[in-house]
Design a protein around this motif. Sequence first.
Motif, short mmCIF file in Angstrom:
data_model
loop_
_atom_site.label_atom_id
_atom_site.label_comp_id
_atom_site.label_asym_id
_atom_site.label_seq_id
_atom_site.Cartn_x
_atom_site.Cartn_y
_atom_site.Cartn_z
N SER A 165 0.83 -1.20 0.00
CA SER A 165 0.00 0.00 0.00
C SER A 165 0.86 1.25 0.00
O SER A 165 1.64 1.48 0.93
N SER A 166 0.72 2.04 -1.05
CA SER A 166 1.49 3.27 -1.17
C SER A 166 0.62 4.48 -0.82
O SER A 166 0.60 5.48 -1.53
N LEU A 167 -0.11 4.36 0.27
CA LEU A 167 -1.00 5.41 0.73
C LEU A 167 -0.66 5.78 2.17
O LEU A 167 -0.29 4.92 2.96
N GLY A 168 -0.80 7.05 2.48
CA GLY A 168 -0.57 7.49 3.85
C GLY A 168 -1.41 8.71 4.14
O GLY A 168 -1.76 9.48 3.23
N TYR A 169 -1.77 8.92 5.40
CA TYR A 169 -2.71 9.97 5.75
C TYR A 169 -2.21 10.79 6.94
O TYR A 169 -1.61 10.27 7.87
N ASN A 170 -2.48 12.10 6.87
CA ASN A 170 -2.29 12.99 8.00
C ASN A 170 -3.30 14.14 7.98
O ASN A 170 -3.99 14.40 8.95
N TYR A 171 -3.42 14.85 6.85
CA TYR A 171 -4.34 15.98 6.74
C TYR A 171 -5.51 15.65 5.82
O TYR A 171 -5.36 14.90 4.85
#
Length: 540
Positions: free
Chosen positions: A278-284
């Motif tokens: 998975s090449s996804l990441g979250y913060n905002y």
Amino acid sequence: MRFFIILTCQLILLLAGLSSSASTYFVTFKYKTSKGVSLNNPSAYLTDKSIRRRISQRIIVDSSDLPVSRAYLGIVRSLGGRVILSSKWFNGALVETSDNQANSLLLLDFVKDVRLVYSDFSSPKDCQFDKELSCVENQNSSTNAVYGGVFDQVNLLKGGFLHDNGFKGRGVTIAVLDAGFSNYENDAAFSNLRNGQVVDVYDFTTQKPKLEDNGNHGIKVLSLLAAMLPGNYCGSAVDANYALYVTESEKYEQLIEEYFWCVAAERADSLGCDIIASSLGYNYFDNPLMDHAVCNLSKQVVPISIAASTAFKKGIFVVVSAGNEGDKVWRYITFPADSPDVMAVGAVDRDGLLGEFSSIGLPKTVKPDVVGMGVAALMIDAAGNVVQGSGTSYAVPQIAGFSACLWQAFPFLSAVELKNVICKSSSNYSNPDNLMGYGIPNFEKAYQMLKLEHNPTNRHVSVSPNPFTRSITIKTEWVYNGVVNYYMYNMQGKLVKAGHVSFAEGFTRIDDLESLPSGVIIIKLIFGDGSVEKKIVKQG
């Protein structure tokens, strides 16, 4: 009392009117009351491959594997909510409803929590994908007859060694969770996948079992895994099987995408996938009220990080991008890279120098776990062009793919053991840090380390009689003398018998098996240099 509460809620919903705009909430239930399914019958909700993964890694089926109560979902629907998807790991559902109706759901005695995960927002953020630099005409990179211009990124990880020895991921299933896989069915670079290697597809953002032309990011990630253009391009795991799941929308950035990711991971688990890439990441997010905080890193409070850890605990090797925040205010890894269970991947260039954008870990932590070539990496886009791009996203499929090749070579490894040996093979293992973690993996070294420990061979073992009642005879096709430990598990992953036996000239016998429960049993034999599993059936 519950009947009265439901009637009261229905009245409240009617009085609330339809003026409130519909939003989406995650509704968490207090209990699991899944009628018609049982921990004693996991084949009702898990595939045989998923069950075998648990048995092989000594993982017991538990309540988190049970589906969400249909009765609860029915009540939510009767109160005006549209159930989009349900999550067994979080024991809840994504429900589209008005804000007023969402508050009413909290009155139900089986509802634990209601959390806003999607709302209309006038100024959606651009989705933070990696940077495509240019179509490749002139490469400064090295080439060879097999890999073409991708030789540098393959050679950095010493992945070609595994390919040269026949390990290209066969028998391993990789779930790719991303934003879109436009044109993979028609692109000549993926012709090798059109022989049944794509075992499942689903778009969780639209709830459709098909992939539409909805994004270019996923196809580039997939190319680094599976694309093949002889003499010009070769992915890291061209013989692996793939499940392609869209969990990220390019139209918005909202918390609902983390829950899409979770439900996709659940589907991958149930299907029997071995690796999640998975090449996804979250913060905002579009709505600042949903934003995550740096202080929550590593605390396992963010949905996607909890889901990633759960997947790992189910025996899935989870490989995720560290994030591209290194040169931004945030600086640190994003979620779920903070999970202690996942392999978070940062980005370096062909010379092993860290990309300035590659997210770093918190001080005094070893995150990211490893790094791969994500600076000026080569991939194939939806138009079929070989392009150059930079981002931690592009390092992930290289690590995940060569991990699949290594797992093919040593299929008896657990996800924990696979992760550990990859870290041990890496360039900074003796002095890890929060910039590059353990450093650049060396998959040739990892193979040699495992070979010294296990010396795997093609082992053929027969068990008779099968079915059996009181005893079994085990025969090896090679002449084996020595003591072997054995473990017997039922189909729920519960250990039902263990012990050791002595082989003489390739034969041994196990007696006193009358007390074993009837049904399918997996026997795992641990030799001094490897292990073998066989499925046997206990009668009566």
